[in-house]
Write a protein that holds these residues in place. Sequence first.
Motif, mmCIF file in Angstrom:
data_model
loop_
_atom_site.group_PDB
_atom_site.id
_atom_site.type_symbol
_atom_site.label_atom_id
_atom_site.label_comp_id
_atom_site.label_asym_id
_atom_site.label_seq_id
_atom_site.Cartn_x
_atom_site.Cartn_y
_atom_site.Cartn_z
ATOM 1 N N VAL A 82 22.260 11.048 -7.249
ATOM 2 C CA VAL A 82 23.715 10.873 -7.246
ATOM 3 C C VAL A 82 24.016 9.425 -6.878
ATOM 4 O O VAL A 82 23.370 8.868 -5.991
ATOM 5 C CB VAL A 82 24.388 11.814 -6.212
ATOM 6 N N ASP A 83 24.993 8.837 -7.568
ATOM 7 C CA ASP A 83 25.460 7.496 -7.230
ATOM 8 C C ASP A 83 26.970 7.491 -7.218
ATOM 9 O O ASP A 83 27.598 8.215 -7.993
ATOM 10 C CB ASP A 83 24.985 6.467 -8.265
ATOM 11 N N THR A 84 27.562 6.653 -6.367
ATOM 12 C CA THR A 84 29.021 6.523 -6.395
ATOM 13 C C THR A 84 29.401 5.822 -7.703
ATOM 14 O O THR A 84 28.624 5.035 -8.246
ATOM 15 C CB THR A 84 29.543 5.722 -5.185
ATOM 16 N N VAL A 85 30.581 6.144 -8.212
ATOM 17 C CA VAL A 85 31.009 5.542 -9.474
ATOM 18 C C VAL A 85 31.503 4.112 -9.229
ATOM 19 O O VAL A 85 32.039 3.827 -8.161
ATOM 20 C CB VAL A 85 32.105 6.373 -10.196
ATOM 21 N N PRO A 86 31.338 3.230 -10.207
ATOM 22 C CA PRO A 86 31.864 1.874 -10.064
ATOM 23 C C PRO A 86 33.385 1.906 -9.914
ATOM 24 O O PRO A 86 34.055 2.773 -10.480
ATOM 25 C CB PRO A 86 31.473 1.180 -11.380
ATOM 26 N N LEU A 87 33.915 0.959 -9.144
ATOM 27 C CA LEU A 87 35.348 0.899 -8.860
ATOM 28 C C LEU A 87 36.199 0.935 -10.128
ATOM 29 O O LEU A 87 37.226 1.603 -10.174
ATOM 30 C CB LEU A 87 35.637 -0.366 -8.042
ATOM 31 N N LYS A 88 35.742 0.267 -11.183
ATOM 32 C CA LYS A 88 36.538 0.210 -12.419
ATOM 33 C C LYS A 88 36.671 1.581 -13.100
ATOM 34 O O LYS A 88 37.570 1.793 -13.898
ATOM 35 C CB LYS A 88 35.983 -0.841 -13.383
ATOM 36 N N GLU A 89 35.772 2.521 -12.775
ATOM 37 C CA GLU A 89 35.834 3.867 -13.373
ATOM 38 C C GLU A 89 36.701 4.830 -12.560
ATOM 39 O O GLU A 89 37.043 5.906 -13.032
ATOM 40 C CB GLU A 89 34.422 4.462 -13.490
ATOM 41 N N LEU A 90 37.036 4.436 -11.335
ATOM 42 C CA LEU A 90 37.736 5.327 -10.412
ATOM 43 C C LEU A 90 39.061 5.838 -10.975
ATOM 44 O O LEU A 90 39.281 7.045 -11.067
ATOM 45 C CB LEU A 90 37.968 4.595 -9.089
ATOM 46 N N GLN A 91 39.946 4.937 -11.370
ATOM 47 C CA GLN A 91 41.259 5.358 -11.862
ATOM 48 C C GLN A 91 41.188 6.119 -13.188
ATOM 49 O O GLN A 91 41.820 7.164 -13.327
ATOM 50 C CB GLN A 91 42.216 4.175 -11.947
ATOM 51 N N PRO A 92 40.393 5.650 -14.182
ATOM 52 C CA PRO A 92 40.303 6.427 -15.424
ATOM 53 C C PRO A 92 39.781 7.855 -15.199
ATOM 54 O O PRO A 92 40.231 8.796 -15.852
ATOM 55 C CB PRO A 92 39.322 5.620 -16.291
ATOM 56 N N LEU A 93 38.855 8.035 -14.250
ATOM 57 C CA LEU A 93 38.284 9.362 -13.989
ATOM 58 C C LEU A 93 39.232 10.273 -13.210
ATOM 59 O O LEU A 93 39.310 11.468 -13.461
ATOM 60 C CB LEU A 93 36.977 9.235 -13.204
ATOM 61 N N THR A 94 39.921 9.691 -12.213
ATOM 62 C CA THR A 94 40.667 10.524 -11.261
ATOM 63 C C THR A 94 42.176 10.374 -11.333
ATOM 64 O O THR A 94 42.907 11.239 -10.867
ATOM 65 C CB THR A 94 40.258 10.179 -9.807
ATOM 66 N N GLY A 95 42.645 9.247 -11.847
ATOM 67 C CA GLY A 95 44.077 8.961 -11.808
ATOM 68 C C GLY A 95 44.493 8.304 -10.497
ATOM 69 O O GLY A 95 45.661 7.996 -10.295
ATOM 70 N N PHE A 96 43.531 8.087 -9.600
ATOM 71 C CA PHE A 96 43.833 7.496 -8.292
ATOM 72 C C PHE A 96 43.220 6.105 -8.175
ATOM 73 O O PHE A 96 42.217 5.810 -8.809
ATOM 74 C CB PHE A 96 43.271 8.365 -7.157
ATOM 75 N N ILE A 97 43.828 5.271 -7.299
ATOM 76 C CA ILE A 97 43.255 3.961 -7.014
ATOM 77 C C ILE A 97 42.507 4.020 -5.692
ATOM 78 O O ILE A 97 42.732 4.923 -4.877
ATOM 79 C CB ILE A 97 44.336 2.854 -6.976
ATOM 80 N N ARG A 98 41.639 3.039 -5.475
ATOM 81 C CA ARG A 98 40.870 2.968 -4.227
ATOM 82 C C ARG A 98 41.831 3.002 -3.044
ATOM 83 O O ARG A 98 42.838 2.315 -3.034
ATOM 84 C CB ARG A 98 40.062 1.672 -4.220
ATOM 85 N N GLY A 99 41.517 3.846 -2.068
ATOM 86 C CA GLY A 99 42.380 3.988 -0.898
ATOM 87 C C GLY A 99 43.394 5.099 -1.072
ATOM 88 O O GLY A 99 44.125 5.429 -0.144
ATOM 89 N N GLY A 100 43.435 5.711 -2.273
ATOM 90 C CA GLY A 100 44.384 6.793 -2.525
ATOM 91 C C GLY A 100 43.743 7.982 -3.205
ATOM 92 O O GLY A 100 44.434 8.839 -3.757
ATOM 93 N N VAL A 101 42.420 8.049 -3.188
ATOM 94 C CA VAL A 101 41.711 9.139 -3.862
ATOM 95 C C VAL A 101 41.780 10.409 -3.026
ATOM 96 O O VAL A 101 41.569 10.381 -1.819
ATOM 97 C CB VAL A 101 40.222 8.767 -4.120
ATOM 98 N N THR A 102 42.081 11.526 -3.684
ATOM 99 C CA THR A 102 42.097 12.828 -3.018
ATOM 100 C C THR A 102 41.558 13.883 -3.976
ATOM 101 O O THR A 102 41.618 13.709 -5.196
ATOM 102 C CB THR A 102 43.517 13.201 -2.541
ATOM 103 N N ALA A 103 41.037 14.959 -3.410
ATOM 104 C CA ALA A 103 40.558 16.076 -4.233
ATOM 105 C C ALA A 103 41.704 17.053 -4.525
ATOM 106 O O ALA A 103 41.506 18.065 -5.178
ATOM 107 C CB ALA A 103 39.420 16.798 -3.514
#
Length: 158
Positions: A82-103
């Motif tokens: 398992v690896d954490t996703v690169p920052l640039k993939e965060l918003q396209p995958l989740t709709g959230f930005i760093r510091g605002g990610v929630t499940a």
Amino acid sequence: MKTNAARLLDSLGIAYSLRDYDVDPDDLSAETVAAKVGMPAEQVFKTLVAKGDRTGVLMAVVPGNAELDLKALARLSGDRKVDTVPLKELQPLTGFIRGGVTALGGKKEYPVYVDETLELFDTVAVSAGVRGTQILLAPADYLRVTKGKTGPLSRPKA
């Protein structure tokens, strides 16, 4: 401000409260957020997005005073690696930005793995889906809504 996470909890009749704080874009650490919302860092949980070689995208929720143990996450999720996703993939995958990610209330439901220490508290804080707002709720409610699987996922910060 009502976020999708808050609307989801409302629709399920789950009790929660929102706690706003001033955002410093240069310091989004969970310890800083915890201090700003007046809670111990171990009670404020951060949500990290990772990718497993078998499960694909997943979310890992760990206490603010600890770091994610990727090997433990792989064991719990049934992945070899398992690896954490690169920052640039965060918003396209989740709709959230760093510091605002929630499940809670994301654009897509991913498997959620939660550090077992979550269950030690009566109330925990997680991101409300935007920077500057935390949701405080009972751990059992959080696990029920996210379908979170608990296990040992964190280790003390180096």
